[in-house]
Write a protein that holds these residues in place. Structure first.
Motif, PDB file in Angstrom:
ATOM      1  N   GLN A   1      36.669 -61.613 -39.936  1.00  0.00           N
ATOM      2  CA  GLN A   1      37.031 -61.958 -41.276  1.00  0.00           C
ATOM      3  C   GLN A   1      38.383 -61.491 -41.981  1.00  0.00           C
ATOM      4  O   GLN A   1      39.192 -62.210 -42.626  1.00  0.00           O
ATOM      5  CB  GLN A   1      35.946 -61.331 -42.321  1.00  0.00           C
ATOM      6  N   SER A   2      38.899 -60.505 -41.314  1.00  0.00           N
ATOM      7  CA  SER A   2      40.226 -59.950 -41.581  1.00  0.00           C
ATOM      8  C   SER A   2      41.363 -60.865 -40.928  1.00  0.00           C
ATOM      9  O   SER A   2      42.450 -60.516 -41.242  1.00  0.00           O
ATOM     10  CB  SER A   2      40.159 -58.460 -41.179  1.00  0.00           C
ATOM     11  N   ALA A   3      41.038 -61.503 -39.835  1.00  0.00           N
ATOM     12  CA  ALA A   3      42.173 -62.273 -39.366  1.00  0.00           C
ATOM     13  C   ALA A   3      43.064 -63.132 -40.168  1.00  0.00           C
ATOM     14  O   ALA A   3      42.434 -63.993 -40.968  1.00  0.00           O
ATOM     15  CB  ALA A   3      41.218 -63.120 -38.232  1.00  0.00           C
ATOM     16  N   PRO A   4      44.203 -63.583 -39.800  1.00  0.00           N
ATOM     17  CA  PRO A   4      45.297 -64.322 -40.689  1.00  0.00           C
ATOM     18  C   PRO A   4      44.748 -65.719 -40.386  1.00  0.00           C
ATOM     19  O   PRO A   4      45.412 -66.705 -41.078  1.00  0.00           O
ATOM     20  CB  PRO A   4      46.537 -63.859 -40.146  1.00  0.00           C
ATOM     21  N   ILE A   5      43.782 -66.200 -39.376  1.00  0.00           N
ATOM     22  CA  ILE A   5      43.455 -67.621 -39.167  1.00  0.00           C
ATOM     23  C   ILE A   5      41.981 -67.744 -38.717  1.00  0.00           C
ATOM     24  O   ILE A   5      41.418 -66.856 -38.502  1.00  0.00           O
ATOM     25  CB  ILE A   5      44.212 -68.103 -37.911  1.00  0.00           C
ATOM     26  N   ASP A   6      41.350 -69.024 -39.201  1.00  0.00           N
ATOM     27  CA  ASP A   6      40.021 -69.138 -39.207  1.00  0.00           C
ATOM     28  C   ASP A   6      39.634 -69.540 -37.823  1.00  0.00           C
ATOM     29  O   ASP A   6      40.586 -70.090 -37.002  1.00  0.00           O
ATOM     30  CB  ASP A   6      39.440 -69.886 -40.375  1.00  0.00           C
ATOM     31  N   ASP A   7      38.271 -69.730 -37.727  1.00  0.00           N
ATOM     32  CA  ASP A   7      37.982 -70.488 -36.412  1.00  0.00           C
ATOM     33  C   ASP A   7      38.532 -71.765 -36.010  1.00  0.00           C
ATOM     34  O   ASP A   7      39.041 -72.203 -34.763  1.00  0.00           O
ATOM     35  CB  ASP A   7      36.378 -70.465 -36.342  1.00  0.00           C
ATOM     36  N   GLU A   8      38.370 -72.663 -37.051  1.00  0.00           N
ATOM     37  CA  GLU A   8      39.097 -73.988 -36.852  1.00  0.00           C
ATOM     38  C   GLU A   8      40.667 -74.077 -36.649  1.00  0.00           C
ATOM     39  O   GLU A   8      41.036 -74.690 -35.729  1.00  0.00           O
ATOM     40  CB  GLU A   8      38.964 -74.906 -38.057  1.00  0.00           C
ATOM     41  N   GLY A   9      41.307 -73.067 -37.389  1.00  0.00           N
ATOM     42  CA  GLY A   9      42.739 -72.901 -37.038  1.00  0.00           C
ATOM     43  C   GLY A   9      43.216 -72.288 -35.526  1.00  0.00           C
ATOM     44  O   GLY A   9      44.031 -72.666 -34.863  1.00  0.00           O
ATOM     45  N   MET A  10      42.042 -71.436 -35.061  1.00  0.00           N
ATOM     46  CA  MET A  10      42.584 -70.901 -33.914  1.00  0.00           C
ATOM     47  C   MET A  10      41.921 -71.812 -32.797  1.00  0.00           C
ATOM     48  O   MET A  10      42.995 -71.950 -31.720  1.00  0.00           O
ATOM     49  CB  MET A  10      41.631 -69.518 -33.538  1.00  0.00           C
ATOM     50  N   THR A  11      41.057 -72.654 -33.073  1.00  0.00           N
ATOM     51  CA  THR A  11      40.751 -73.907 -32.127  1.00  0.00           C
ATOM     52  C   THR A  11      41.965 -74.832 -31.843  1.00  0.00           C
ATOM     53  O   THR A  11      42.121 -74.932 -30.709  1.00  0.00           O
ATOM     54  CB  THR A  11      39.453 -74.617 -32.462  1.00  0.00           C
ATOM     55  N   ALA A  12      42.467 -75.241 -32.984  1.00  0.00           N
ATOM     56  CA  ALA A  12      43.402 -76.081 -32.766  1.00  0.00           C
ATOM     57  C   ALA A  12      44.872 -75.410 -31.993  1.00  0.00           C
ATOM     58  O   ALA A  12      45.365 -75.891 -31.201  1.00  0.00           O
ATOM     59  CB  ALA A  12      44.142 -76.553 -34.255  1.00  0.00           C
ATOM     60  N   ARG A  13      45.021 -73.902 -32.266  1.00  0.00           N
ATOM     61  CA  ARG A  13      46.276 -73.358 -31.731  1.00  0.00           C
ATOM     62  C   ARG A  13      45.840 -73.141 -30.242  1.00  0.00           C
ATOM     63  O   ARG A  13      46.705 -73.366 -29.343  1.00  0.00           O
ATOM     64  CB  ARG A  13      46.340 -72.290 -32.161  1.00  0.00           C
ATOM     65  N   LEU A  14      44.614 -73.065 -29.852  1.00  0.00           N
ATOM     66  CA  LEU A  14      44.342 -72.636 -28.308  1.00  0.00           C
ATOM     67  C   LEU A  14      44.407 -73.853 -27.636  1.00  0.00           C
ATOM     68  O   LEU A  14      44.734 -73.926 -26.667  1.00  0.00           O
ATOM     69  CB  LEU A  14      42.808 -72.094 -28.328  1.00  0.00           C
ATOM     70  N   ASN A  15      43.896 -75.048 -28.255  1.00  0.00           N
ATOM     71  CA  ASN A  15      44.029 -76.406 -27.610  1.00  0.00           C
ATOM     72  C   ASN A  15      45.568 -76.977 -27.440  1.00  0.00           C
ATOM     73  O   ASN A  15      45.670 -77.030 -26.271  1.00  0.00           O
ATOM     74  CB  ASN A  15      43.171 -77.355 -28.295  1.00  0.00           C
ATOM     75  N   ARG A  16      46.269 -76.608 -28.141  1.00  0.00           N
ATOM     76  CA  ARG A  16      47.750 -76.814 -28.220  1.00  0.00           C
ATOM     77  C   ARG A  16      48.215 -75.858 -26.893  1.00  0.00           C
ATOM     78  O   ARG A  16      48.969 -76.419 -26.152  1.00  0.00           O
ATOM     79  CB  ARG A  16      48.555 -76.793 -29.199  1.00  0.00           C
ATOM     80  N   ASN A  17      48.047 -74.822 -26.887  1.00  0.00           N
ATOM     81  CA  ASN A  17      48.651 -73.911 -25.983  1.00  0.00           C
ATOM     82  C   ASN A  17      48.245 -73.914 -24.389  1.00  0.00           C
ATOM     83  O   ASN A  17      48.730 -73.872 -23.562  1.00  0.00           O
ATOM     84  CB  ASN A  17      48.703 -72.478 -26.528  1.00  0.00           C
ATOM     85  N   THR A  18      46.708 -74.279 -24.598  1.00  0.00           N
ATOM     86  CA  THR A  18      46.253 -74.493 -23.231  1.00  0.00           C
ATOM     87  C   THR A  18      46.561 -75.762 -22.509  1.00  0.00           C
ATOM     88  O   THR A  18      46.990 -75.762 -21.160  1.00  0.00           O
ATOM     89  CB  THR A  18      44.732 -74.686 -23.298  1.00  0.00           C
ATOM     90  N   GLY A  19      46.976 -76.494 -23.132  1.00  0.00           N
ATOM     91  CA  GLY A  19      47.409 -78.017 -22.582  1.00  0.00           C
ATOM     92  C   GLY A  19      48.822 -77.947 -22.018  1.00  0.00           C
ATOM     93  O   GLY A  19      49.269 -77.990 -20.868  1.00  0.00           O
ATOM     94  N   ILE A  20      49.486 -77.087 -22.812  1.00  0.00           N
ATOM     95  CA  ILE A  20      51.165 -76.553 -22.218  1.00  0.00           C
ATOM     96  C   ILE A  20      51.128 -75.525 -20.986  1.00  0.00           C
ATOM     97  O   ILE A  20      51.731 -76.027 -20.046  1.00  0.00           O
ATOM     98  CB  ILE A  20      51.783 -75.770 -23.358  1.00  0.00           C
TER      99      ILE A  20
END
Length: 397
Positions: free
Chosen positions: A116-135
């Motif tokens: 709950q205290s994280a600066p990003i939610d599940d949806e935002g982290m999913t998008a971030r991880l998908n971008r970085n994993t592709g790279i």
């Protein structure tokens, strides 16, 4: 709702090589551009506990965490989890490898929930991880396939995805080298000492060339600027596959009027700058990295009014020979390209042009592209057994 990602890529390499390279955690700082260090903390059977550290962020902070990883060679699967979860409530990963037409399909699944205290939610982290994993997957594919080519005795001349640092790259020979690498598929970082139209035009040209390129203001005669330049390479590229030490300084002064300050200024850029760039780049050089120093034909023949410049270029020969022996066991190659007379942006008088047309076997002055070709050759697999060499590119003068 929990976060979930699924990503895959096909690697054209034998299963054993893909499995071994991607499960060698200690080598992950080479495979993944985001990791600065991987420390094995404990081994328990097939399970390994390790700490991963990222590269320093813009404030100099290094973020790290502990994970556990258990590979199963029989099923070609890996289960992993974060032990130190940080911003995650939990983070579990599942890797699977499958032999398919065209190579090995490597698939990653990530399941997690953010605190709950994280600066990003599940949806935002999913998008971030998908971008970085592709790279990261694209990078791993390139590195493993190159290793497979080398193991099979193959070579490659293209520089697709290679990460290149070229010092002094906005004008003349340096500019020709930067653009040649970019057009060959490399991601290039270069630097300049002074702002001006040459910098602006190079930035524009690189923006129109596929790849991830950056132009940095840095004086190679200044140690602090060199440290900042290498920091930019670490942050922007994650590592360096090729270093081209091109930045140079020259002046025309009779020896009896050459003062110590001007002597030091030219040597600080041409020789000491090269020493510092290589030394500070060592922590982020990748296995098999190529270091190419731009020397000069004058190092072997001498020239009036340029004793300081000639001395600096002759010093590069000795530095290169020593470094090739010291760095060779680490897998790095060090060579020199020594240009002869090359026509750049500076105006050439008809008398000078006529003189070199008579002196060179090919009957003309060189151009930056004539130097870029041998540089790209030395950076390629075709030159894998060449180190400590000086290649004179002088038109047969």
């Amino acid at each position: 709702m929990a976060g979930h990602t699924e990503n895959e890529i096909v690697i054209n390499a034998p299963m054993g090589l893909v499995w071994d390279m991607t499960n060698d955690v200690e080598s992950w700082p080479t495979l993944f551009s985001e990791y600065g260090a991987a420390e094995i903390l404990e081994r328990d059977g097939a399970t390994v506990r390790f700490r991963l550290s990222l590269h320093p962020d813009e404030t100099g902070t290094v973020w790290s965490w502990v994970s556990e990883r258990t590979p199963d060679p029989e099923t070609r699967t890996v289960r992993s989890r974060r032990v130190e979860t940080g911003v995650f409530e939990y983070m579990n990963l599942f890797w699977e490898y499958e032999q398919v037409d065209g190579g090995v399909r490597m698939r990653w699944t990530q399941d997690f929930t953010m605190k709950q205290s994280a600066p990003i939610d599940d949806e935002g982290m999913t998008a971030r991880l998908n971008r970085n994993t592709g790279i990261q997957m694209a990078r791993i594919k390139r590195i493993v396939e190159e290793a497979a080519e080398r193991a099979a005795g193959g070579v490659r001349f293209d520089h697709q995805g290679r990460r290149v640092l070229v010092t002094g790259g906005t004008r003349g020979i340096g500019r020709g080298i930067v653009l040649a690498f970019a057009r060959a598929g490399a991601n290039v970082v270069t630097c300049h000492r002074s702002d001006g139209p040459a910098v602006d035009s190079l930035v524009k040209e690189l923006s129109e060339t596929p790849g991830d390129h950056k132009v940095v203001k840095a004086d190679i005669g200044n140690e602090a600027d060199i440290e900042r330049l290498i920091g930019e390479c670490r942050a922007h590229l994650g590592g360096i596959d090729v270093v081209v030490n091109n930045a140079g300084s020259i002046s025309h002064v009779p020896f009896d009027k050459l003062d110590a300050d001007e002597w030091r200024r030219v040597l600080d850029v041409n020789l000491t700058g090269t020493f510092l760039v290589v030394q500070k780049a060592l922590p982020i050089l990748t296995p098999g990295a190529s270091i190419i120093n731009i020397g000069s034909k004058v190092a072997s023949v001498g020239i009036p009014l340029r004793s300081h410049y000639t001395a600096s270029k002759a010093g590069l020969v000795g530095l290169t020979r020593s470094l090739c022996k010291e760095l060779g066991p680490k897998g790095y190659r060090v060579n020199i390209v020594a240009p002869g007379p090359v026509e750049t942006e500076e105006e050439v008088t008809p008398e000078v042009r006529e003189r070199y047309e008579r002196l060179t076997a090919v009957g003309r002055l060189g151009v930056p592209g004539d130097i870029a070709g041998p540089v790209l050759f030395l950076a390629s697999d075709l030159a894998a057994f060449m180190t400590g060499e000086t290649i004179n590119v002088d038109g047969g003068i």
